[in-house]
Design a protein around this motif. Structure first.
Motif, PDB file in Angstrom:
ATOM      1  N   ALA A  21       0.823  -1.213   0.000  1.00  0.00           N
ATOM      2  CA  ALA A  21       0.000   0.000   0.000  1.00  0.00           C
ATOM      3  C   ALA A  21       0.858   1.264   0.000  1.00  0.00           C
ATOM      4  CB  ALA A  21      -0.943  -0.010   1.203  1.00  0.00           C
ATOM      5  N   PHE A  22       1.843   1.314   0.889  1.00  0.00           N
ATOM      6  CA  PHE A  22       2.661   2.524   1.015  1.00  0.00           C
ATOM      7  C   PHE A  22       3.693   2.669  -0.090  1.00  0.00           C
ATOM      8  CE2 PHE A  22       0.929   1.875   5.233  1.00  0.00           C
ATOM      9  CZ  PHE A  22       0.540   3.156   5.592  1.00  0.00           C
ATOM     10  N   SER A  23       3.897   1.602  -0.861  1.00  0.00           N
ATOM     11  CA  SER A  23       4.862   1.694  -1.959  1.00  0.00           C
ATOM     12  C   SER A  23       4.319   2.468  -3.153  1.00  0.00           C
ATOM     13  CB  SER A  23       5.310   0.297  -2.403  1.00  0.00           C
ATOM     14  OG  SER A  23       4.251  -0.428  -2.964  1.00  0.00           O
ATOM     15  N   VAL A  24       3.111   3.016  -3.036  1.00  0.00           N
ATOM     16  CA  VAL A  24       2.634   3.945  -4.074  1.00  0.00           C
ATOM     17  C   VAL A  24       3.575   5.144  -4.169  1.00  0.00           C
ATOM     18  CG1 VAL A  24       0.199   3.260  -3.957  1.00  0.00           C
ATOM     19  CG2 VAL A  24       1.032   5.109  -2.483  1.00  0.00           C
ATOM     20  N   VAL A  25       4.221   5.462  -3.041  1.00  0.00           N
ATOM     21  CA  VAL A  25       5.194   6.558  -3.039  1.00  0.00           C
ATOM     22  C   VAL A  25       6.387   6.199  -3.930  1.00  0.00           C
ATOM     23  CG1 VAL A  25       6.736   7.968  -1.622  1.00  0.00           C
ATOM     24  CG2 VAL A  25       4.492   7.302  -0.736  1.00  0.00           C
ATOM     25  N   THR A  26       6.776   4.920  -3.918  1.00  0.00           N
ATOM     26  CA  THR A  26       7.862   4.459  -4.791  1.00  0.00           C
ATOM     27  C   THR A  26       7.493   4.675  -6.255  1.00  0.00           C
ATOM     28  OG1 THR A  26       8.480   2.761  -3.170  1.00  0.00           O
ATOM     29  CG2 THR A  26       9.308   2.480  -5.413  1.00  0.00           C
ATOM     30  N   ALA A  27       6.245   4.368  -6.603  1.00  0.00           N
ATOM     31  CA  ALA A  27       5.773   4.582  -7.978  1.00  0.00           C
ATOM     32  C   ALA A  27       5.851   6.058  -8.346  1.00  0.00           C
ATOM     33  CB  ALA A  27       4.347   4.066  -8.123  1.00  0.00           C
ATOM     34  N   TRP A  28       5.485   6.919  -7.406  1.00  0.00           N
ATOM     35  CA  TRP A  28       5.561   8.365  -7.657  1.00  0.00           C
ATOM     36  C   TRP A  28       7.004   8.812  -7.860  1.00  0.00           C
ATOM     37  CZ3 TRP A  28       7.338  12.300  -4.076  1.00  0.00           C
ATOM     38  CH2 TRP A  28       7.197  13.592  -4.589  1.00  0.00           C
ATOM     39  N   LEU A  29       7.917   8.303  -7.027  1.00  0.00           N
ATOM     40  CA  LEU A  29       9.335   8.643  -7.175  1.00  0.00           C
ATOM     41  C   LEU A  29       9.878   8.154  -8.512  1.00  0.00           C
ATOM     42  CD1 LEU A  29      10.595   7.781  -3.565  1.00  0.00           C
ATOM     43  CD2 LEU A  29      10.414  10.069  -4.569  1.00  0.00           C
ATOM     44  N   GLN A  30       9.424   6.974  -8.950  1.00  0.00           N
ATOM     45  CA  GLN A  30       9.839   6.464 -10.265  1.00  0.00           C
ATOM     46  C   GLN A  30       9.339   7.368 -11.383  1.00  0.00           C
ATOM     47  OE1 GLN A  30       8.183   2.528 -10.122  1.00  0.00           O
ATOM     48  NE2 GLN A  30      10.035   1.600  -9.292  1.00  0.00           N
ATOM     49  N   SER A  31       8.123   7.869 -11.236  1.00  0.00           N
ATOM     50  CA  SER A  31       7.563   8.757 -12.267  1.00  0.00           C
ATOM     51  C   SER A  31       8.315  10.084 -12.338  1.00  0.00           C
ATOM     52  CB  SER A  31       6.078   9.006 -12.006  1.00  0.00           C
ATOM     53  OG  SER A  31       5.888   9.868 -10.901  1.00  0.00           O
ATOM     54  N   GLN A  32       8.956  10.456 -11.220  1.00  0.00           N
ATOM     55  CA  GLN A  32       9.733  11.699 -11.170  1.00  0.00           C
ATOM     56  C   GLN A  32      11.232  11.461 -11.451  1.00  0.00           C
ATOM     57  OE1 GLN A  32       7.904  14.669 -10.581  1.00  0.00           O
ATOM     58  NE2 GLN A  32       6.342  13.095 -10.905  1.00  0.00           N
ATOM     59  N   THR A  33      11.586  10.212 -11.751  1.00  0.00           N
ATOM     60  CA  THR A  33      12.986   9.798 -11.953  1.00  0.00           C
ATOM     61  C   THR A  33      13.838  10.247 -10.765  1.00  0.00           C
ATOM     62  OG1 THR A  33      12.544  10.419 -14.261  1.00  0.00           O
ATOM     63  CG2 THR A  33      14.701   9.509 -13.778  1.00  0.00           C
ATOM     64  N   ASN A  34      13.361   9.934  -9.573  1.00  0.00           N
ATOM     65  CA  ASN A  34      14.037  10.366  -8.347  1.00  0.00           C
ATOM     66  C   ASN A  34      13.940   9.260  -7.288  1.00  0.00           C
ATOM     67  OD1 ASN A  34      15.278  11.924  -6.367  1.00  0.00           O
ATOM     68  ND2 ASN A  34      13.349  12.886  -5.741  1.00  0.00           N
ATOM     69  N   ILE A  35      14.615   8.149  -7.537  1.00  0.00           N
ATOM     70  CA  ILE A  35      14.524   6.998  -6.640  1.00  0.00           C
ATOM     71  C   ILE A  35      15.540   7.070  -5.499  1.00  0.00           C
ATOM     72  CG2 ILE A  35      16.171   5.375  -7.681  1.00  0.00           C
ATOM     73  CD1 ILE A  35      12.500   4.613  -6.748  1.00  0.00           C
ATOM     74  N   LYS A  36      16.419   8.055  -5.519  1.00  0.00           N
ATOM     75  CA  LYS A  36      17.494   8.165  -4.528  1.00  0.00           C
ATOM     76  C   LYS A  36      16.985   8.167  -3.076  1.00  0.00           C
ATOM     77  CE  LYS A  36      21.268  11.200  -3.036  1.00  0.00           C
ATOM     78  NZ  LYS A  36      22.016  12.457  -3.327  1.00  0.00           N
ATOM     79  N   PRO A  37      15.961   8.980  -2.709  1.00  0.00           N
ATOM     80  CA  PRO A  37      15.509   8.980  -1.304  1.00  0.00           C
ATOM     81  C   PRO A  37      15.058   7.606  -0.819  1.00  0.00           C
ATOM     82  CG  PRO A  37      14.564  10.831  -2.506  1.00  0.00           C
ATOM     83  CD  PRO A  37      15.206   9.949  -3.530  1.00  0.00           C
ATOM     84  N   LYS A  38      14.350   6.874  -1.685  1.00  0.00           N
ATOM     85  CA  LYS A  38      13.885   5.548  -1.300  1.00  0.00           C
ATOM     86  C   LYS A  38      15.057   4.575  -1.155  1.00  0.00           C
ATOM     87  CE  LYS A  38      11.613   1.385  -2.336  1.00  0.00           C
ATOM     88  NZ  LYS A  38      11.796   0.263  -3.269  1.00  0.00           N
ATOM     89  N   THR A  39      16.045   4.697  -2.030  1.00  0.00           N
ATOM     90  CA  THR A  39      17.216   3.820  -1.959  1.00  0.00           C
ATOM     91  C   THR A  39      17.957   4.001  -0.642  1.00  0.00           C
ATOM     92  OG1 THR A  39      17.500   3.823  -4.358  1.00  0.00           O
ATOM     93  CG2 THR A  39      19.429   3.252  -3.036  1.00  0.00           C
ATOM     94  N   ILE A  40      18.151   5.244  -0.239  1.00  0.00           N
ATOM     95  CA  ILE A  40      18.826   5.538   1.035  1.00  0.00           C
ATOM     96  C   ILE A  40      18.024   4.966   2.206  1.00  0.00           C
ATOM     97  CG2 ILE A  40      19.550   7.391   2.598  1.00  0.00           C
ATOM     98  CD1 ILE A  40      20.118   9.067   0.059  1.00  0.00           C
ATOM     99  N   LEU A  41      16.704   5.118   2.141  1.00  0.00           N
ATOM    100  CA  LEU A  41      15.821   4.578   3.181  1.00  0.00           C
ATOM    101  C   LEU A  41      15.939   3.063   3.274  1.00  0.00           C
ATOM    102  CD1 LEU A  41      13.394   4.776   5.184  1.00  0.00           C
ATOM    103  CD2 LEU A  41      11.896   4.627   3.169  1.00  0.00           C
ATOM    104  N   VAL A  42      15.896   2.391   2.128  1.00  0.00           N
ATOM    105  CA  VAL A  42      15.942   0.921   2.096  1.00  0.00           C
ATOM    106  C   VAL A  42      17.286   0.401   2.595  1.00  0.00           C
ATOM    107  CG1 VAL A  42      15.999  -1.079   0.552  1.00  0.00           C
ATOM    108  CG2 VAL A  42      14.202   0.629   0.307  1.00  0.00           C
ATOM    109  N   ILE A  43      18.389   1.021   2.164  1.00  0.00           N
ATOM    110  CA  ILE A  43      19.716   0.582   2.599  1.00  0.00           C
ATOM    111  C   ILE A  43      19.862   0.745   4.109  1.00  0.00           C
ATOM    112  CG2 ILE A  43      22.188   1.082   2.471  1.00  0.00           C
ATOM    113  CD1 ILE A  43      21.765   1.824  -0.475  1.00  0.00           C
ATOM    114  N   SER A  44      19.434   1.890   4.627  1.00  0.00           N
ATOM    115  CA  SER A  44      19.531   2.151   6.076  1.00  0.00           C
ATOM    116  C   SER A  44      18.711   1.152   6.869  1.00  0.00           C
ATOM    117  CB  SER A  44      19.056   3.579   6.385  1.00  0.00           C
ATOM    118  OG  SER A  44      19.770   4.519   5.636  1.00  0.00           O
TER     119      SER A  44
END
Length: 248
Positions: free
Chosen positions: A125-148
């Motif tokens: 459900a909350f990964s809709v934000v990931t889809a939005w970041l992909q649409s903006q070609t800006n996956i960096k914030p999610k990557t940092i979150l996932v790695i941490s």
């Protein structure tokens, strides 16, 4: 072009780090739990993945193209209804999962999956934000979150291992923490970047996304079922030692 290449680089970094941390976590898990309990834990994770596919009702294939040039109002309409659609099917998946385990497994396994299954309620459900970041070609914030988050989960598993914890339920909380923290982090990322929220419901859009996503949903449901069927069959038609060795 530079932004696209950078985005691909961050995606590769995310998947690579998740793979490394997953190998470390499962290695410690196998040593800490032993063959039989490790097999049961992996069976639980595989079973959850099968039932999680029920929540793949409105995938990125549907909503990312819709979000690329969407206005703020349109974006809220898409994300909000995709969120509620996924949440509804996630709750449905959790109910089906708990019912299946209650009927077919032992009480010990039931409580383990009851806890691990909480992953279902937050992951998709909350990964809709990931889809939005992909649409903006800006996956960096999610990557940092996932790695941490993956690093923290790995450290939790390591602590449990070094303190000789042998109850799989304690390890289950590490997996639930990872899913829950990522969900919380995605909300924070969205609010920080967009300065708004996406919780909005519209019945026409809800059913439109349901219709658009249904063909992809059926394909994913079948694919994940067949991918994990071997582990589920081994659990019910073989012994626990074989299951543990096979899943390791």
């Amino acid at each position: 072009m530079k932004k696209i290449v950078s985005n691909i680089g961050w995606l590769l970094l995310e998947h690579g780090s998740r793979l490394i941390f997953a190998l470390l976590s499962t290695s410690l898990l196998a040593r800490g739990l032993g063959v039989e309990q490790y097999g049961l834990f992996q069976y639980a994770l595989n079973l959850i993945l099968v039932f999680m596919s029920i929540s793949f009702i409105c995938g990125a294939e549907v909503i990312v193209p819709m979000l690329v040039n969407a206005s703020a109002k349109r974006r809220r309409l898409i994300l909000g209804n995709a969120f509620y659609l996924r949440l509804f099917f996630s709750i449905l998946a959790y109910v089906f999962l708990v019912s299946f385990v209650y009927i077919s497994d032992t009480r010990e396994q039931f409580y383990l999956i009851l806890i691990l299954g909480l992953i279902l309620l937050v992951s998709e459900a909350f990964s809709v934000v990931t889809a939005w970041l992909q649409s903006q070609t800006n996956i960096k914030p999610k990557t940092i979150l996932v790695i941490s988050t993956s690093l923290i989960k790995c450290l939790i598993v390591a602590l449990l291992f070094f303190f000789n914890v042998v109850d799989p339920i304690y390890y289950a909380f590490a997996w639930v923490f990872e899913a829950g923290f990522i969900a919380f982090g995605l909300i924070c990322i969205y609010k920080n970047i967009s300065k708004s929220n996406f919780f909005y419901f519209s019945k026409p859009m809800f059913f439109y996304l349901l219709k658009k996503g249904f063909p992809f949903f059926i394909a994913l449901l079948l694919m994940y079922s067949f991918l994990r069927l071997d582990v589920i069959m081994l659990r019910h038609f073989s012994d626990l030692v074989t299951l543990g060795l096979y899943t390791s």
